[in-house]
Design a protein around this motif. Sequence first.
Motif, PDB file in Angstrom:
ATOM      1  N   ALA A 298       0.848  -1.188   0.000  1.00 64.48           N
ATOM      2  CA  ALA A 298       0.000   0.000   0.000  1.00 64.48           C
ATOM      3  C   ALA A 298       0.882   1.236   0.000  1.00 64.48           C
ATOM      4  CB  ALA A 298      -0.924   0.008   1.222  1.00 64.48           C
ATOM      5  N   GLN A 299       0.289   2.349  -0.402  1.00 65.45           N
ATOM      6  CA  GLN A 299       0.988   3.629  -0.357  1.00 65.45           C
ATOM      7  C   GLN A 299       0.020   4.719   0.055  1.00 65.45           C
ATOM      8  OE1 GLN A 299       2.523   4.350  -4.335  1.00 65.45           O
ATOM      9  NE2 GLN A 299       0.627   5.338  -4.998  1.00 65.45           N
ATOM     10  N   LEU A 300       0.569   5.787   0.639  1.00 65.74           N
ATOM     11  CA  LEU A 300      -0.204   6.966   0.999  1.00 65.74           C
ATOM     12  C   LEU A 300       0.220   8.106   0.092  1.00 65.74           C
ATOM     13  CD1 LEU A 300       0.926   5.506   3.909  1.00 65.74           C
ATOM     14  CD2 LEU A 300      -1.034   6.835   4.691  1.00 65.74           C
ATOM     15  N   VAL A 301      -0.746   8.899  -0.348  1.00 67.36           N
ATOM     16  CA  VAL A 301      -0.477  10.027  -1.243  1.00 67.36           C
ATOM     17  C   VAL A 301      -0.865  11.300  -0.490  1.00 67.36           C
ATOM     18  CG1 VAL A 301      -0.884  11.039  -3.499  1.00 67.36           C
ATOM     19  CG2 VAL A 301      -0.966   8.550  -3.222  1.00 67.36           C
ATOM     20  N   LEU A 302       0.131  12.132  -0.203  1.00 73.37           N
ATOM     21  CA  LEU A 302      -0.029  13.267   0.705  1.00 73.37           C
ATOM     22  C   LEU A 302       0.327  14.569   0.002  1.00 73.37           C
ATOM     23  CD1 LEU A 302      -0.273  14.495   3.645  1.00 73.37           C
ATOM     24  CD2 LEU A 302       2.175  13.962   3.887  1.00 73.37           C
ATOM     25  N   ILE A 303      -0.499  15.605   0.202  1.00 69.80           N
ATOM     26  CA  ILE A 303      -0.186  16.961  -0.266  1.00 69.80           C
ATOM     27  C   ILE A 303      -0.411  17.931   0.886  1.00 69.80           C
ATOM     28  CG2 ILE A 303      -0.688  18.801  -1.899  1.00 69.80           C
ATOM     29  CD1 ILE A 303      -1.723  16.759  -3.857  1.00 69.80           C
ATOM     30  N   THR A 304       0.606  18.718   1.199  1.00 69.84           N
ATOM     31  CA  THR A 304       0.472  19.829   2.143  1.00 69.84           C
ATOM     32  C   THR A 304       1.230  21.023   1.586  1.00 69.84           C
ATOM     33  OG1 THR A 304       2.456  19.264   3.435  1.00 69.84           O
ATOM     34  CG2 THR A 304       0.362  18.269   4.142  1.00 69.84           C
ATOM     35  N   SER A 305       0.831  22.207   1.984  1.00 64.32           N
ATOM     36  CA  SER A 305       1.584  23.421   1.647  1.00 64.32           C
ATOM     37  C   SER A 305       1.371  24.438   2.755  1.00 64.32           C
ATOM     38  CB  SER A 305       1.161  23.984   0.284  1.00 64.32           C
ATOM     39  OG  SER A 305      -0.239  24.165   0.202  1.00 64.32           O
ATOM     40  N   ASN A 306       2.393  25.264   2.998  1.00 67.38           N
ATOM     41  CA  ASN A 306       2.406  26.150   4.153  1.00 67.38           C
ATOM     42  C   ASN A 306       2.044  27.568   3.732  1.00 67.38           C
ATOM     43  OD1 ASN A 306       3.968  23.784   4.589  1.00 67.38           O
ATOM     44  ND2 ASN A 306       4.852  24.695   6.405  1.00 67.38           N
ATOM     45  N   HIS A 307       1.045  28.144   4.371  1.00 67.44           N
ATOM     46  CA  HIS A 307       0.556  29.469   4.000  1.00 67.44           C
ATOM     47  C   HIS A 307       0.426  30.345   5.243  1.00 67.44           C
ATOM     48  CE1 HIS A 307      -0.263  27.877  -0.002  1.00 67.44           C
ATOM     49  NE2 HIS A 307      -0.698  26.805   0.633  1.00 67.44           N
ATOM     50  N   GLY A 308       0.533  31.640   5.033  1.00 58.50           N
ATOM     51  CA  GLY A 308       0.465  32.634   6.089  1.00 58.50           C
ATOM     52  C   GLY A 308       1.416  33.759   5.746  1.00 58.50           C
ATOM     53  N   VAL A 403       1.437  32.923  13.803  1.00 61.25           N
ATOM     54  CA  VAL A 403       1.427  34.241  14.435  1.00 61.25           C
ATOM     55  C   VAL A 403       0.126  34.968  14.121  1.00 61.25           C
ATOM     56  CG1 VAL A 403       2.552  36.505  14.450  1.00 61.25           C
ATOM     57  CG2 VAL A 403       3.938  34.403  14.400  1.00 61.25           C
ATOM     58  N   ASP A 404      -0.468  35.583  15.121  1.00 65.08           N
ATOM     59  CA  ASP A 404      -1.714  36.348  15.002  1.00 65.08           C
ATOM     60  C   ASP A 404      -2.869  35.479  14.511  1.00 65.08           C
ATOM     61  OD1 ASP A 404      -0.387  38.686  15.801  1.00 65.08           O
ATOM     62  OD2 ASP A 404       0.195  39.137  13.728  1.00 65.08           O
ATOM     63  N   MET A 405      -2.765  34.159  14.716  1.00 62.64           N
ATOM     64  CA  MET A 405      -3.820  33.227  14.305  1.00 62.64           C
ATOM     65  C   MET A 405      -4.118  33.364  12.817  1.00 62.64           C
ATOM     66  SD  MET A 405      -6.315  33.501  17.657  1.00 62.64           S
ATOM     67  CE  MET A 405      -7.384  32.165  17.121  1.00 62.64           C
ATOM     68  N   GLN A 406      -3.042  33.399  12.034  1.00 63.53           N
ATOM     69  CA  GLN A 406      -3.164  33.471  10.585  1.00 63.53           C
ATOM     70  C   GLN A 406      -2.391  32.318   9.963  1.00 63.53           C
ATOM     71  OE1 GLN A 406      -2.658  37.310   8.609  1.00 63.53           O
ATOM     72  NE2 GLN A 406      -2.712  38.344  10.586  1.00 63.53           N
ATOM     73  N   GLY A 407      -2.836  31.911   8.774  1.00 66.99           N
ATOM     74  CA  GLY A 407      -2.152  30.866   8.041  1.00 66.99           C
ATOM     75  C   GLY A 407      -2.859  29.528   8.114  1.00 66.99           C
ATOM     76  N   ASN A 408      -2.408  28.596   7.271  1.00 70.28           N
ATOM     77  CA  ASN A 408      -3.049  27.280   7.172  1.00 70.28           C
ATOM     78  C   ASN A 408      -2.120  26.356   6.393  1.00 70.28           C
ATOM     79  OD1 ASN A 408      -5.209  25.497   7.618  1.00 70.28           O
ATOM     80  ND2 ASN A 408      -6.044  25.885   5.592  1.00 70.28           N
ATOM     81  N   PHE A 409      -2.222  25.042   6.661  1.00 69.52           N
ATOM     82  CA  PHE A 409      -1.511  24.023   5.895  1.00 69.52           C
ATOM     83  C   PHE A 409      -2.547  23.107   5.244  1.00 69.52           C
ATOM     84  CE2 PHE A 409       2.130  23.903   9.308  1.00 69.52           C
ATOM     85  CZ  PHE A 409       2.507  25.186   8.975  1.00 69.52           C
ATOM     86  N   PRO A 410      -3.182  23.493   4.133  1.00 75.05           N
ATOM     87  CA  PRO A 410      -4.218  22.643   3.534  1.00 75.05           C
ATOM     88  C   PRO A 410      -3.707  21.211   3.360  1.00 75.05           C
ATOM     89  CG  PRO A 410      -4.066  24.733   2.376  1.00 75.05           C
ATOM     90  CD  PRO A 410      -2.895  24.691   3.314  1.00 75.05           C
ATOM     91  N   PHE A 411      -4.516  20.246   3.796  1.00 76.43           N
ATOM     92  CA  PHE A 411      -4.079  18.859   3.953  1.00 76.43           C
ATOM     93  C   PHE A 411      -4.948  17.928   3.111  1.00 76.43           C
ATOM     94  CE2 PHE A 411      -5.377  15.037   6.430  1.00 76.43           C
ATOM     95  CZ  PHE A 411      -4.195  14.305   6.365  1.00 76.43           C
ATOM     96  N   SER A 412      -4.302  17.171   2.219  1.00 80.22           N
ATOM     97  CA  SER A 412      -5.018  16.181   1.400  1.00 80.22           C
ATOM     98  C   SER A 412      -4.303  14.843   1.511  1.00 80.22           C
ATOM     99  CB  SER A 412      -5.077  16.614  -0.068  1.00 80.22           C
ATOM    100  OG  SER A 412      -5.897  17.749  -0.251  1.00 80.22           O
ATOM    101  N   LEU A 413      -5.100  13.756   1.524  1.00 82.97           N
ATOM    102  CA  LEU A 413      -4.532  12.420   1.679  1.00 82.97           C
ATOM    103  C   LEU A 413      -5.463  11.388   1.071  1.00 82.97           C
ATOM    104  CD1 LEU A 413      -2.377  10.524   3.150  1.00 82.97           C
ATOM    105  CD2 LEU A 413      -4.034  10.426   5.030  1.00 82.97           C
ATOM    106  N   TYR A 414      -4.883  10.447   0.337  1.00 89.90           N
ATOM    107  CA  TYR A 414      -5.624   9.235  -0.011  1.00 89.90           C
ATOM    108  C   TYR A 414      -4.672   8.050   0.032  1.00 89.90           C
ATOM    109  CZ  TYR A 414      -3.997   9.822  -4.931  1.00 89.90           C
ATOM    110  OH  TYR A 414      -3.252   9.965  -6.085  1.00 89.90           O
ATOM    111  N   VAL A 415      -5.244   6.838   0.084  1.00 89.92           N
ATOM    112  CA  VAL A 415      -4.483   5.610   0.236  1.00 89.92           C
ATOM    113  C   VAL A 415      -4.814   4.694  -0.940  1.00 89.92           C
ATOM    114  CG1 VAL A 415      -4.040   3.589   1.697  1.00 89.92           C
ATOM    115  CG2 VAL A 415      -4.523   5.821   2.731  1.00 89.92           C
ATOM    116  N   GLN A 416      -3.790   4.038  -1.485  1.00 87.22           N
ATOM    117  CA  GLN A 416      -3.968   3.012  -2.497  1.00 87.22           C
ATOM    118  C   GLN A 416      -3.346   1.724  -2.004  1.00 87.22           C
ATOM    119  OE1 GLN A 416      -2.330   5.601  -5.829  1.00 87.22           O
ATOM    120  NE2 GLN A 416      -3.996   4.572  -6.924  1.00 87.22           N
ATOM    121  N   ALA A 417      -4.015   0.594  -2.257  1.00 87.33           N
ATOM    122  CA  ALA A 417      -3.523  -0.704  -1.803  1.00 87.33           C
ATOM    123  C   ALA A 417      -3.777  -1.764  -2.859  1.00 87.33           C
ATOM    124  CB  ALA A 417      -4.211  -1.091  -0.486  1.00 87.33           C
ATOM    125  N   GLN A 418      -2.974  -2.824  -2.809  1.00 85.98           N
ATOM    126  CA  GLN A 418      -3.185  -3.948  -3.713  1.00 85.98           C
ATOM    127  C   GLN A 418      -4.358  -4.793  -3.230  1.00 85.98           C
ATOM    128  OE1 GLN A 418       0.444  -6.155  -4.206  1.00 85.98           O
ATOM    129  NE2 GLN A 418       1.456  -4.515  -5.317  1.00 85.98           N
TER     130      GLN A 418
END
Length: 418
Positions: A298-308, A403-418
Amino acid sequence: MSLRRVPPCVYLLALLAACTNSQGADDGTGTTTTETTDGPESTGTDAPTGTTGDPTTTEPPTGTTDVGSTTGPDEPPPEPESFPVLQDIVFYDGYAATVDEPIPEGVLRHSNALVATRFTDEMLAKVQTTLTLGVIVGALCDNYDRLGSVNLALVPKGAQTYVPAEVDRIEVARFITPFMDMNKHPMTVPYEWQASDLVPIFKDPDLLAEYDFWFELSIFGVPYAANNEVAGCADRNDTQLGTLLLYTDSKKPAPDFGVLVPVAISQDFNNYTEGASDELGTTRKTVTFELPADTADAQLVLITSNHGANAGGEEYIRREHYVYVDGEMVLQYKPGRPSCEPFRPYNTQPNGIYGPYPQSDEDWQSFSNWCPGDVIDTRIIPWGAASAGTHEFVIDVPDATFVDMQGNFPFSLYVQAQ
């Protein structure tokens, strides 16, 4: 394939260039760079200015099984295919009410920043055993860096429309637009990702019997600064132009996966919003998912990015990210390129990121989590054999401060398996 609900190529480069030229650009490089990581595969491709080779000779990643091959052992492979899925789509002010402007037949406008089209039977028939995905963003009346993505939605068979939040969707690519003045060349920026892990999804008879696949292209934009700063943009609310392209061939066998588990798509991940982390004040997010049967791989497919973008914001501070599955760390990474200089030509609007002179690699690494005009990495995390039942995924960024309660790390994930 079993679906479980839980809330480079020369040919594509040529098509990218053709579409780029059709928009009047005079300086397309064809691809973007990908971050160097240890362990998981990252599915961006290297820019011509990179250090890992000529992108025009890059091939999609090797899989383990030839999914959907239609040729016998003595037959030549089919010719590669390159084709647009969405072409010249105009996006509008992401904060405004959805516009009622013309849109190509067969395209749904879910919002000013999100459109979708069904992946037709004719397109499905073209998919071979590798897949490369390309996006071209054209400059209109948004001259700032914005977030974009490509998603795949699994929509009940025969439906003519759908509500995105009510169907299973996975994010397959993410990117950042550059600061662009629509009056200056280049007027477009191209992006490219390896996406062969989508092939077993497109070839699976169980999924095909139950669902239609819809590709979504999202580009968020805001015209307010350009209304005053860019000639020709006064009183306009069109922000970007978007095209989505695919390339496919049979040079490599397709990955061997028979189970798809959508887990999360663009979920909030920060330490100050209720539900965006395990508890307020911590940047640790736990999600669970279920495998329907034992799997050999199996594998996990992950996307994150840092914003603020505020002073001291999370866009500008590189943080260590830790990923765990069932309590075992499977990945540690720190986002950020060695340099953002390869993307300087696309940033035609003066801005606070690209000054008048090139910066050293050390300067870029001191603050940039990503580059305007670049892809965000899709991280493929090998998991191996796993048992049926419930599993726990954790992503932890312990040093994040927001800082100042601003920003986000949008998070996406899915899993594929045999």
